[in-house]
Design a protein around this motif. Structure first.
Motif, short mmCIF file in Angstrom:
data_model
loop_
_atom_site.label_atom_id
_atom_site.label_comp_id
_atom_site.label_asym_id
_atom_site.label_seq_id
_atom_site.Cartn_x
_atom_site.Cartn_y
_atom_site.Cartn_z
N ASP A 58 37.97 44.07 31.23
CA ASP A 58 37.24 43.27 30.25
C ASP A 58 38.00 41.98 29.92
O ASP A 58 37.40 40.91 29.82
N ARG A 59 39.32 42.09 29.73
CA ARG A 59 40.12 40.89 29.43
C ARG A 59 40.10 39.91 30.60
O ARG A 59 40.04 38.70 30.40
N LEU A 60 40.16 40.43 31.83
CA LEU A 60 40.12 39.54 32.99
C LEU A 60 38.77 38.82 33.08
O LEU A 60 38.72 37.62 33.37
N LYS A 61 37.70 39.55 32.83
CA LYS A 61 36.37 38.94 32.89
C LYS A 61 36.19 37.87 31.81
O LYS A 61 35.53 36.86 32.03
N SER A 62 36.79 38.13 30.64
CA SER A 62 36.61 37.17 29.54
C SER A 62 37.65 36.06 29.55
O SER A 62 37.59 35.13 28.76
N GLY A 63 38.64 36.17 30.45
CA GLY A 63 39.67 35.12 30.53
C GLY A 63 40.76 35.25 29.49
O GLY A 63 41.52 34.32 29.27
#
Length: 93
Positions: free
Chosen positions: A84-89
């Motif tokens: 989730d953190r990777l997708k949201s940057g």
């Protein structure tokens, strides 16, 4: 006098490199402190080359599998949150 894990690894690595000079050897001493992901990989992909105490090995493996299975929900939540953190940057915060 007890030998250190490092000394055991070093002695085994040197001996195996002499026996198999054309093969890269990586010796790891597996203990209760071994990381669960690495332990899981070893138990899944292993090739057992020696078994001095089958009863101890079976007890150790049973305990290790129990710890691995107990940790899986935590690992899953961690990787979902990381994804989730990777997708949201926001992976660096």
């Amino acid at each position: 006098l007890s030998r250190s894990t490092f000394d055991i690894r070093l002695d085994l690595t040197v001996a195996l490199n002499k026996l198999f000079p054309n093969i890269e050897v990586d010796v790891q001493v597996i203990t209760n402190e071994t990381s669960l992901p690495f332990l899981q990989e070893v138990l899944r992909d292993r090739i057992l080359i020696a078994d001095k105490d089958e009863e101890y090995r079976v007890e150790f493996e049973s305990s290790a599998f129990q710890r691995i299975f107990d940790f899986q929900p935590v690992a899953y939540e961690y990787f979902v949150a990381m994804q989730d953190r990777l997708k949201s940057g926001t992976y660096a915060s």
